[in-house]
Scaffold this motif. Sequence first.
Motif, PDB file in Angstrom:
ATOM      1  N   ALA A  77      11.301 -28.413 -34.330  1.00 35.70           N
ATOM      2  CA  ALA A  77      10.863 -29.587 -35.087  1.00 35.70           C
ATOM      3  C   ALA A  77      10.732 -30.759 -34.127  1.00 35.70           C
ATOM      4  O   ALA A  77      11.418 -30.829 -33.106  1.00 35.70           O
ATOM      5  CB  ALA A  77      11.851 -29.923 -36.208  1.00 35.70           C
ATOM      6  N   VAL A  78       9.845 -31.691 -34.483  1.00 37.92           N
ATOM      7  CA  VAL A  78       9.637 -32.897 -33.688  1.00 37.92           C
ATOM      8  C   VAL A  78      10.550 -34.001 -34.214  1.00 37.92           C
ATOM      9  O   VAL A  78      10.620 -34.236 -35.422  1.00 37.92           O
ATOM     10  CB  VAL A  78       8.164 -33.350 -33.745  1.00 37.92           C
ATOM     11  CG1 VAL A  78       7.964 -34.655 -32.967  1.00 37.92           C
ATOM     12  CG2 VAL A  78       7.244 -32.257 -33.195  1.00 37.92           C
ATOM     13  N   LEU A  79      11.254 -34.667 -33.306  1.00 37.83           N
ATOM     14  CA  LEU A  79      12.066 -35.836 -33.667  1.00 37.83           C
ATOM     15  C   LEU A  79      11.146 -37.015 -33.910  1.00 37.83           C
ATOM     16  O   LEU A  79      10.487 -37.488 -32.983  1.00 37.83           O
ATOM     17  CB  LEU A  79      13.035 -36.181 -32.540  1.00 37.83           C
ATOM     18  CG  LEU A  79      14.338 -35.396 -32.448  1.00 37.83           C
ATOM     19  CD1 LEU A  79      15.024 -35.711 -31.127  1.00 37.83           C
ATOM     20  CD2 LEU A  79      15.251 -35.718 -33.616  1.00 37.83           C
ATOM     21  N   ALA A 114      17.658 -36.725 -38.827  1.00 36.90           N
ATOM     22  CA  ALA A 114      17.345 -36.496 -40.242  1.00 36.90           C
ATOM     23  C   ALA A 114      18.147 -35.342 -40.842  1.00 36.90           C
ATOM     24  O   ALA A 114      17.783 -34.801 -41.870  1.00 36.90           O
ATOM     25  CB  ALA A 114      15.846 -36.241 -40.443  1.00 36.90           C
ATOM     26  N   ARG A 115      19.240 -34.967 -40.209  1.00 38.05           N
ATOM     27  CA  ARG A 115      20.116 -33.932 -40.763  1.00 38.05           C
ATOM     28  C   ARG A 115      21.391 -34.560 -41.285  1.00 38.05           C
ATOM     29  O   ARG A 115      21.865 -35.570 -40.755  1.00 38.05           O
ATOM     30  CB  ARG A 115      20.452 -32.895 -39.679  1.00 38.05           C
ATOM     31  CG  ARG A 115      19.247 -32.098 -39.222  1.00 38.05           C
ATOM     32  CD  ARG A 115      18.663 -31.241 -40.341  1.00 38.05           C
ATOM     33  NE  ARG A 115      19.589 -30.230 -40.811  1.00 38.05           N
ATOM     34  CZ  ARG A 115      19.603 -28.966 -40.394  1.00 38.05           C
ATOM     35  NH1 ARG A 115      18.727 -28.569 -39.468  1.00 38.05           N
ATOM     36  NH2 ARG A 115      20.473 -28.097 -40.868  1.00 38.05           N
ATOM     37  N   PRO A 116      21.993 -33.989 -42.325  1.00 37.27           N
ATOM     38  CA  PRO A 116      23.241 -34.537 -42.862  1.00 37.27           C
ATOM     39  C   PRO A 116      24.374 -34.446 -41.847  1.00 37.27           C
ATOM     40  O   PRO A 116      24.310 -33.674 -40.881  1.00 37.27           O
ATOM     41  CB  PRO A 116      23.527 -33.636 -44.073  1.00 37.27           C
ATOM     42  CG  PRO A 116      22.238 -32.954 -44.380  1.00 37.27           C
ATOM     43  CD  PRO A 116      21.507 -32.832 -43.089  1.00 37.27           C
ATOM     44  N   ALA A 117      25.408 -35.222 -42.092  1.00 32.34           N
ATOM     45  CA  ALA A 117      26.598 -35.151 -41.250  1.00 32.34           C
ATOM     46  C   ALA A 117      27.174 -33.740 -41.263  1.00 32.34           C
ATOM     47  O   ALA A 117      27.061 -33.009 -42.262  1.00 32.34           O
ATOM     48  CB  ALA A 117      27.642 -36.154 -41.744  1.00 32.34           C
ATOM     49  N   SER A 143      18.257 -23.654 -33.947  1.00 32.87           N
ATOM     50  CA  SER A 143      17.093 -24.507 -34.154  1.00 32.87           C
ATOM     51  C   SER A 143      17.031 -25.527 -33.035  1.00 32.87           C
ATOM     52  O   SER A 143      18.007 -25.751 -32.313  1.00 32.87           O
ATOM     53  CB  SER A 143      17.159 -25.208 -35.517  1.00 32.87           C
ATOM     54  OG  SER A 143      18.341 -25.964 -35.642  1.00 32.87           O
ATOM     55  N   GLY A 144      15.861 -26.152 -32.887  1.00 33.58           N
ATOM     56  CA  GLY A 144      15.685 -27.117 -31.822  1.00 33.58           C
ATOM     57  C   GLY A 144      14.826 -28.287 -32.250  1.00 33.58           C
ATOM     58  O   GLY A 144      13.934 -28.147 -33.089  1.00 33.58           O
ATOM     59  N   VAL A 145      15.113 -29.456 -31.668  1.00 36.35           N
ATOM     60  CA  VAL A 145      14.321 -30.650 -31.926  1.00 36.35           C
ATOM     61  C   VAL A 145      13.984 -31.316 -30.601  1.00 36.35           C
ATOM     62  O   VAL A 145      14.756 -31.255 -29.643  1.00 36.35           O
ATOM     63  CB  VAL A 145      15.069 -31.650 -32.845  1.00 36.35           C
ATOM     64  CG1 VAL A 145      15.247 -31.085 -34.242  1.00 36.35           C
ATOM     65  CG2 VAL A 145      16.418 -32.043 -32.253  1.00 36.35           C
ATOM     66  N   THR A 178      27.427 -36.702 -32.479  1.00 35.20           N
ATOM     67  CA  THR A 178      28.772 -36.581 -33.036  1.00 35.20           C
ATOM     68  C   THR A 178      28.724 -36.582 -34.565  1.00 35.20           C
ATOM     69  O   THR A 178      29.470 -35.844 -35.221  1.00 35.20           O
ATOM     70  CB  THR A 178      29.654 -37.725 -32.522  1.00 35.20           C
ATOM     71  OG1 THR A 178      29.665 -37.707 -31.087  1.00 35.20           O
ATOM     72  CG2 THR A 178      31.075 -37.602 -33.034  1.00 35.20           C
ATOM     73  N   ARG A 179      27.845 -37.382 -35.133  1.00 29.70           N
ATOM     74  CA  ARG A 179      27.710 -37.445 -36.595  1.00 29.70           C
ATOM     75  C   ARG A 179      27.302 -36.108 -37.184  1.00 29.70           C
ATOM     76  O   ARG A 179      27.846 -35.672 -38.211  1.00 29.70           O
ATOM     77  CB  ARG A 179      26.667 -38.505 -36.973  1.00 29.70           C
ATOM     78  CG  ARG A 179      26.503 -38.702 -38.474  1.00 29.70           C
ATOM     79  CD  ARG A 179      25.336 -39.613 -38.796  1.00 29.70           C
ATOM     80  NE  ARG A 179      24.037 -38.990 -38.560  1.00 29.70           N
ATOM     81  CZ  ARG A 179      23.433 -38.150 -39.422  1.00 29.70           C
ATOM     82  NH1 ARG A 179      24.016 -37.827 -40.559  1.00 29.70           N
ATOM     83  NH2 ARG A 179      22.242 -37.640 -39.136  1.00 29.70           N
ATOM     84  N   ILE A 180      26.345 -35.439 -36.552  1.00 24.38           N
ATOM     85  CA  ILE A 180      25.832 -34.195 -37.138  1.00 24.38           C
ATOM     86  C   ILE A 180      26.609 -32.959 -36.697  1.00 24.38           C
ATOM     87  O   ILE A 180      26.328 -31.848 -37.169  1.00 24.38           O
ATOM     88  CB  ILE A 180      24.324 -34.008 -36.841  1.00 24.38           C
ATOM     89  CG1 ILE A 180      24.050 -33.944 -35.346  1.00 24.38           C
ATOM     90  CG2 ILE A 180      23.516 -35.127 -37.494  1.00 24.38           C
ATOM     91  CD1 ILE A 180      22.582 -33.657 -35.010  1.00 24.38           C
TER      92      ILE A 180
END
Length: 215
Positions: free
Chosen positions: A83-85, A92-95, A61-63, A124-126
């Motif tokens: 998807a657009v950021l 907006a994705r979970p860790a 996927s891509g943003v 790093t979070r996602i």
Amino acid sequence: MKDLGGQVAYWDTVGAGKNFTHPVEFDWLAEVRRDARVLDYGCGYGRVMGELSDRGFSDVSGVDVSAALVERGRALRPDLGFAVLESPPASARPAASFDVIVVFAVLTCVPDDEAQRNLVAELTRILAPGGLLYVSDVLLQDDERNRERYAAHAQESGGPYGVFATGDGAVCRHHDIGHLHALLSDLDLVEERRIDVPTMNGNRCRAVQLLARKR
């Protein structure tokens, strides 16, 4: 115009027609499962996404901040997920949502030090533990033209050396390799290689690719 979202107007107009050139080193991904969750952050029109998909990666996927580039990508590759950021750098994705994140020529679009750190922190979070962050970006150039525009912009804005304005309205940054290493210091560096690539405006430049693993 410090952060990733600060130049949306450029990427939705002039930038939407640019072509991007940083190559994918597929040997670096040889041991990655083809069903790994892969995110192209700053995907543009999906060139890298398409290459990954064509090599058998099934969950890509891509943003991107630019709705115009995302629209272009959807027209070119309707089989891929774009998807657009809306509030960059937040995704907006979970860790731990992704096993691989590719970030090609994105940091060059983020001139500010703090904005770059915030971006890498979000990536790093996602990224899942043990996951790979694959960065490709532009190094400081040593030719007279670039040295002059780095110096001029630093004197005018007080910003980091390496930032400059293009003739068609973008503000970009070229990087000292030590700065890029520092940005990725919370990850383990796995691979590094130097490359030459055409810029989006057709000039040759020195670049670097870094593959890092989340601890």
